[in-house]
Structure formats: structure tokens, C-alpha cells
Design a protein around this motif. Structure first.
Motif, PDB file in Angstrom:
ATOM      1  N   VAL A  69      -0.457  -0.618  -4.617  1.00  0.00           N
ATOM      2  CA  VAL A  69       0.520  -1.481  -3.971  1.00  0.00           C
ATOM      3  C   VAL A  69      -0.154  -2.599  -3.183  1.00  0.00           C
ATOM      4  O   VAL A  69       0.453  -3.641  -2.906  1.00  0.00           O
ATOM      5  CB  VAL A  69       1.443  -0.642  -3.065  1.00  0.00           C
ATOM      6  CG1 VAL A  69       0.697  -0.144  -1.834  1.00  0.00           C
ATOM      7  CG2 VAL A  69       2.696  -1.424  -2.687  1.00  0.00           C
ATOM      8  N   ASN A  70      -1.427  -2.444  -2.838  1.00  0.00           N
ATOM      9  CA  ASN A  70      -2.136  -3.464  -2.068  1.00  0.00           C
ATOM     10  C   ASN A  70      -3.061  -4.323  -2.940  1.00  0.00           C
ATOM     11  O   ASN A  70      -4.017  -4.915  -2.440  1.00  0.00           O
ATOM     12  CB  ASN A  70      -2.940  -2.800  -0.942  1.00  0.00           C
ATOM     13  CG  ASN A  70      -2.038  -2.264   0.152  1.00  0.00           C
ATOM     14  OD1 ASN A  70      -1.214  -2.985   0.698  1.00  0.00           O
ATOM     15  ND2 ASN A  70      -2.170  -0.977   0.466  1.00  0.00           N
ATOM     16  N   HIS A  71      -2.750  -4.440  -4.233  1.00  0.00           N
ATOM     17  CA  HIS A  71      -3.618  -5.226  -5.112  1.00  0.00           C
ATOM     18  C   HIS A  71      -3.660  -6.699  -4.723  1.00  0.00           C
ATOM     19  O   HIS A  71      -4.628  -7.394  -5.035  1.00  0.00           O
ATOM     20  CB  HIS A  71      -3.141  -5.099  -6.563  1.00  0.00           C
ATOM     21  CG  HIS A  71      -1.805  -5.705  -6.832  1.00  0.00           C
ATOM     22  ND1 HIS A  71      -0.625  -5.033  -6.629  1.00  0.00           N
ATOM     23  CD2 HIS A  71      -1.453  -6.938  -7.271  1.00  0.00           C
ATOM     24  CE1 HIS A  71       0.390  -5.813  -6.945  1.00  0.00           C
ATOM     25  NE2 HIS A  71      -0.075  -6.976  -7.339  1.00  0.00           N
ATOM     26  N   THR A  72      -2.638  -7.186  -4.022  1.00  0.00           N
ATOM     27  CA  THR A  72      -2.636  -8.590  -3.620  1.00  0.00           C
ATOM     28  C   THR A  72      -3.642  -8.869  -2.512  1.00  0.00           C
ATOM     29  O   THR A  72      -3.881 -10.040  -2.178  1.00  0.00           O
ATOM     30  CB  THR A  72      -1.239  -9.022  -3.147  1.00  0.00           C
ATOM     31  OG1 THR A  72      -0.793  -8.131  -2.116  1.00  0.00           O
ATOM     32  CG2 THR A  72      -0.234  -8.980  -4.299  1.00  0.00           C
ATOM     33  N   GLN A  73      -4.243  -7.820  -1.940  1.00  0.00           N
ATOM     34  CA  GLN A  73      -5.268  -8.014  -0.925  1.00  0.00           C
ATOM     35  C   GLN A  73      -6.671  -8.114  -1.512  1.00  0.00           C
ATOM     36  O   GLN A  73      -7.614  -8.482  -0.809  1.00  0.00           O
ATOM     37  CB  GLN A  73      -5.206  -6.878   0.103  1.00  0.00           C
ATOM     38  CG  GLN A  73      -3.900  -6.824   0.871  1.00  0.00           C
ATOM     39  CD  GLN A  73      -3.848  -5.701   1.892  1.00  0.00           C
ATOM     40  OE1 GLN A  73      -4.887  -5.236   2.366  1.00  0.00           O
ATOM     41  NE2 GLN A  73      -2.643  -5.248   2.225  1.00  0.00           N
ATOM     42  N   ALA A 133      -4.120 -19.898   1.011  1.00  0.00           N
ATOM     43  CA  ALA A 133      -3.399 -20.721   1.973  1.00  0.00           C
ATOM     44  C   ALA A 133      -3.520 -20.153   3.384  1.00  0.00           C
ATOM     45  O   ALA A 133      -3.798 -20.866   4.341  1.00  0.00           O
ATOM     46  CB  ALA A 133      -1.930 -20.813   1.568  1.00  0.00           C
ATOM     47  N   ALA A 134      -3.283 -18.869   3.532  1.00  0.00           N
ATOM     48  CA  ALA A 134      -3.336 -18.174   4.821  1.00  0.00           C
ATOM     49  C   ALA A 134      -3.201 -16.692   4.538  1.00  0.00           C
ATOM     50  O   ALA A 134      -2.867 -16.286   3.429  1.00  0.00           O
ATOM     51  CB  ALA A 134      -2.204 -18.638   5.743  1.00  0.00           C
ATOM     52  N   THR A 135      -3.491 -15.882   5.530  1.00  0.00           N
ATOM     53  CA  THR A 135      -3.260 -14.457   5.370  1.00  0.00           C
ATOM     54  C   THR A 135      -1.778 -14.217   5.105  1.00  0.00           C
ATOM     55  O   THR A 135      -0.924 -14.791   5.793  1.00  0.00           O
ATOM     56  CB  THR A 135      -3.683 -13.696   6.634  1.00  0.00           C
ATOM     57  OG1 THR A 135      -5.071 -13.925   6.863  1.00  0.00           O
ATOM     58  CG2 THR A 135      -3.440 -12.202   6.478  1.00  0.00           C
ATOM     59  N   ALA A 136      -1.484 -13.406   4.107  1.00  0.00           N
ATOM     60  CA  ALA A 136      -0.084 -13.107   3.806  1.00  0.00           C
ATOM     61  C   ALA A 136       0.569 -12.463   5.015  1.00  0.00           C
ATOM     62  O   ALA A 136       0.001 -11.565   5.642  1.00  0.00           O
ATOM     63  CB  ALA A 136       0.007 -12.190   2.601  1.00  0.00           C
ATOM     64  N   ARG A 137       1.757 -12.936   5.344  1.00  0.00           N
ATOM     65  CA  ARG A 137       2.474 -12.420   6.521  1.00  0.00           C
ATOM     66  C   ARG A 137       3.797 -11.820   6.062  1.00  0.00           C
ATOM     67  O   ARG A 137       4.723 -12.547   5.682  1.00  0.00           O
ATOM     68  CB  ARG A 137       2.711 -13.539   7.538  1.00  0.00           C
ATOM     69  CG  ARG A 137       1.423 -14.130   8.124  1.00  0.00           C
ATOM     70  CD  ARG A 137       1.740 -15.234   9.115  1.00  0.00           C
ATOM     71  NE  ARG A 137       2.381 -16.366   8.460  1.00  0.00           N
ATOM     72  CZ  ARG A 137       1.733 -17.384   7.905  1.00  0.00           C
ATOM     73  NH1 ARG A 137       0.404 -17.399   7.917  1.00  0.00           N
ATOM     74  NH2 ARG A 137       2.392 -18.384   7.357  1.00  0.00           N
TER      75      ARG A 137
END
Length: 489
Positions: A352-356, A364-368
């Protein structure tokens, strides 16, 4: 200790402790049994057992490279996407090319569509464009996709791809006739990933700052020129160098021969769709350039190889639902299915954390967001509250949609699309055949006949040939004669 040894980094365990001996396991005396207290041995073997992750069900065999996309034309009247804002703007990109049906270790030089997936690391988040080297596809409804792929994969009894399965499905799915004609023609086996075009294939939606909307199709035209392989050339290359396309891409980038593509788009005003002569959201059809000419957008250049193929190519996760403001989906049914299926496949394969992971993380920025925890979480949000709304300064919604609302609204169940004059499965396949030279037609018929002749049931052969005859009478007659000649010896 020599100066050379002293300057080398120390080998350590996973916890960082130095390893004294990487050649011999700990034993209870000379010749005695191994000791369970040998933490390094247990850790090394256990980790080795877990080195593999599930491979992609499709597009498993792939290669990739980093680069950039540079805008060369002013497109602001069509889309408010920031990375397309003005000529000269550059955006970092990761590209992954792949075959469709083969497993992770399969040969590159085979007759198969090629994946053409791009991740744009834009200032407004990642934009993923997941396409192929073909402008069309075999089917138009995602409900058929698992069945289609089962026919292309190994048969549950024989353990190999079976011609009966392939042609049974294609014969019963006449919408595949256009793509099959494309696949068995001269462009069915690219000489390399550098020498093929790429397409978004699906229809997408562009919206400008004033809210005006356009349907769009993407065309990446190779600047290296089209080069292809005949069936005989491909068979020889696949046997001699199964990794031919991977090797070619890596060596070209290493040598500074950076491959590039010119991006052009077709743009259709939203209102045109209902009255167009065929369904413009049908993935088995192309928009003729005479109706909607190509408009240049920019140039894609690949100039850096991944440092680690597993970390960056195998773990790269593309999802067509990763949009940015100004770009969105269309009612294309296959696209709608993929909006779910791609992201879900990555959650299964990578977690589930593959986008990290670095290759997938936005620049662009840390995903929030308020996602939390799960295996391998590195961006946990710290002390921030993990709910919304909250009064502790958490991230908030903008209230501005990414793209204009689709003209297809709020229906559940079956949506009755407008009727179009050319909504059949054979017109464009026949047009493609008639565009070919005599030599191209001969190679197409020979390629198809060689495969169809492997089918064991006459009714499957007859049905397959009938679809091509429906596209063009000569096409079907020539194919029938060629198959008969091969089957009767």
C-alpha cells in the motif's frame, strides 16, 4: 592490514554490525553441525528466500530510463496542465517499455504489443500516461480483459501458449480484428524500444483555464525512425540475445545516443463526440488524421539509465488515474477499468505504500494525505492528525476539480451511448489492410497463416478467417488459401 583493505567499506549485517567471516558458517567444532546462533547465516538465507516479489501479470518483461519532456508549443488554450504551460518548460520523466504476454525472463524480440508507460514528475504531482506502441487494442470492455489475457498466457494443462485458445477468443471477439491486423503486420516486432512509436491509445480529457474541454489522443513519434524485424529475424535474435531490447536501450543511453520522441496530439472539441461517425471512446478504433490532425506538443528525451533495475524498473508503478489539473479521463470503458486495476495491482505487488518508493514518489512535494501505516511506511505524517476535517492545520481540499465534469453523468447500470454510423468491428481493419503495399500484405497474411495453421479445430480456423474476410474480402480469401496450404502440407 593493507592500505587497500583499510579503505574498503565494512560488510555488515542488516542491523549494521560488522561481519567477521562471509566465507564460513559457524559450527560446533571442526566438522560439527551448524549453529542456530549464527545470526548472519540465518539472516542471509531468510532474506534470499524473500528476494522476489510477484511479477506483473502483464507487462512483466520491461526496461526503463529517465529523461525529460520539453514543451515546444503553446497549448494553454487547450489545457491548464502546468507542465505543458509554455515552450521551453522541462519536466523530469521516467519511461518503462515492456512486452505484454511474456514472463519476467522472456525474450524481447517477439511478436507482441509493447507497453509505453511514462511518469511525469510535475510540479503539481505525478502524471502517469500508460499506453502502448499501438494506437488500438484487442478489446473495448474491461470485463473481457482477464479472459483475453488467459488466452495469451500458458494453458493450464499444457503449460504453453496454445493457438487454439488464442484464435478461439479472437474469433469470438471480432473487435480484435483491427489490432490483430496491426500486430501481424510489419510493425508487430519493433527492432528496439528506440525504434517504435508510442501512443496513449485511450481517449483523455483536457481542460483549459476557462473550463473549455477537449478530448485528446497522444502520439509519440520516434525521432530515430521506425525499424522492425521480420518473423525470421526476430526468431534468430531472440535465440541469440533474449535481452536484445534491454541491452540496446541501456547501451544507447550510456553512449550518449539519447533516444527521443516528438509528442503530437489529436484534439476533438467535446461536443463533436456525440455526432462523430463512430464512438470516439472505442479503444479498437483510431481517429483518422484527416478529421483531427496531429498538433505538436513537445519532445521526450531519455538520457539516464536506472542505477538498479529492480528498485527502479521492476518497482516502478504506473497508474492511469494519476492525473494533474487540466487532464482527466474519458468514458472509454477500457480506461475506466484500468483506473482501478492498475493501482490495485501495485498495491498487491508492492504494498500500500508503493508510492513512497523513490521511483514512484512525487517530486513536487511530500505527499500530504491521511493515509497511514501499512507495511514499509516511510512517510508516516509524523504527529499530524490523520483525519479530516481537523482544526490542527492539516491539509485541506482546494475545491477546484482537476478537470471538467464528463458529459457522461450519473448513470448506474448500462449507459446508452449515442449511435454512430461506423460503430462496427471491421471498417478500420479493412482500411488498414488496404493502406498496405502488396509486399506488406503478403507478409501480414504469411504471419497470420503461420499462427492460425497451428489451430487444431476447423471451426476455430473458419471463424478466425471469417473476421478478416468481413474486414476485406481479398484479405480473407488470401488468408484462407495460405492457411489451407500450410495445413495440407
Amino acid at each position: 592490514m593493507s592500505d587497500t583493505t583499510a579503505s574498503r567499506a565494512t560488510l555488515t549485517t542488516e542491523s549494521g554490525a560488522p561481519v567477521a567471516d562471509n566465507q564460513n558458517s559457524a559450527q560446533a567444532g571442526v566438522g560439527g553441525p551448524l549453529l542456530i546462533q549464527d545470526q548472519y547465516l540465518l539472516e542471509k538465507l531468510a532474506r534470499f528466500n524473500r528476494e522476489r516479489i510477484p511479477e506483473r501479470v502483464v507487462h512483466a518483461r520491461g526496461s526503463g530510463a529517465y529523461g525529460y519532456f520539453e514543451v515546444t508549443a503553446d497549448l494553454t488554450r487547450f489545457t491548464k496542465a502546468h507542465f505543458l504551460a509554455e515552450p521551453g518548460r522541462r519536466t523530469e520523466v521516467f519511461a518503462r517499455f515492456s512486452t505484454v504476454a511474456g514472463n519476467l525472463g522472456a525474450a524481447d524480440a517477439v511478436r507482441d504489443p509493447r507497453g509505453f508507460a511514462l511518469k511525469f514528475y510535475t510540479e503539481e504531482g505525478n502524471y502517469d500516461l500508460v499506453g502502448n506502441n499501438t494506437p488500438v487494442f484487442f478489446i473495448k470492455d474491461p470485463l473481457k480483459f482477464p479472459d483475453f489475457i488467459h488466452t495469451q498466457k500458458r494453458d493450464p494443462y499444457t503449460g504453453i501458449q496454445e493457438a487454439d485458445n488464442v484464435w478461439d477468443f479472437w474469433g469470438l471477439s471480432p473487435e480484435a480484428t483491427h489490432q490483430v491486423t496491426w500486430l501481424f503486420g510489419d510493425r508487430g516486432i519493433p527492432a528496439s524500444y528506440r525504434h517504435m512509436d508510442g501512443f496513449g491509445s485511450h481517449t483523455y480529457l483536457w481542460t483549459n483555464a476557462e473550463g473549455q474541454a477537449y478530448w485528446v489522443k497522444y502520439h509519440f513519434k520516434t525521432d530515430q525512425g521506425i525499424r522492425t524485424l521480420t518473423s525470421a529475424e526476430a526468431a534468430e535474435l531472440a535465440g541469440r540475445d533474449p535481452d536484445s531490447h534491454q541491452r540496446d536501450l541501456r547501451e544507447a543511453v550510456d553512449a550518449g545516443q539519447f533516444p527521443s520522441w516528438t509528442l503530437k496530439v489529436q484534439l476533438m472539441p467535446v461536443a463533436d463526440a456525440a455526432k462523430y461517425r463512430f464512438n470516439p471512446f472505442d479503444l479498437t478504433k483510431v481517429w483518422p488524421h484527416a478529421d483531427y490532425p496531429l498538433v505538436e506538443v513537445g519532445r521526450l528525451v531519455l538520457d539516464r539509465n536506472p542505477e538498479n533495475v529492480f528498485a527502479e524498473v521492476e518497482q516502478a508503478a504506473f497508474s492511469p488515474n494519476n492525473f494533474v489539473p487540466g487532464i482527466g479521463p474519458s468514458p472509454d470503458k477500457m480506461l475506466q477499468g484500468r483506473l482501478f486495476a492498475y493501482a490495485d495491482a501495485h498495491r498487491y505487488r508492492l504494498g500500500v505504500n508503493h508510492t513512497q518508493l523513490a521511483v514512484n514518489a512525487p517530486h513536487a512535494a511530500t505527499a500530504r494525505n491521511h493515509g497511514r501505516d501499512g507495511a514499509m511506511a516511510t512517510n508516516t505524517g509524523g504527529r499530524a492528525k490523520n483525519y479530516e476535517p481537523n482544526s490542527f492545520g492539516g491539509p485541506y481540499e482546494t475545491g477546484e476539480p482537476l478537470y471538467a465534469a464528463s458529459p457522461v453523468t450519473g448513470h448506474t447500470g448500462t449507459f446508452e451511448a449515442p449511435s454512430h454510423a461506423e460503430d462496427d468491428d471491421f471498417v478500420q481493419a479493412g482500411n488498414l489492410y488496404r493502406l498496405m503495399s502488396e509486399d506488406e500484405k503478403a507478409r501480414l497474411v504469411a504471419n497470420l497463416a503461420g499462427f492460425i495453421a497451428q489451430v487444431t479445430r476447423d471451426d476455430l480456423v473458419d471463424r478466425a478467417v471469417a473476421n478478416f474476410r468481413a474486414a476485406d474480402a481479398e484479405y480473407g480469401d488470401r488468408l484462407e488459401a495460405a492457411v489451407k496450404a500450410l495445413r495440407t502440407g
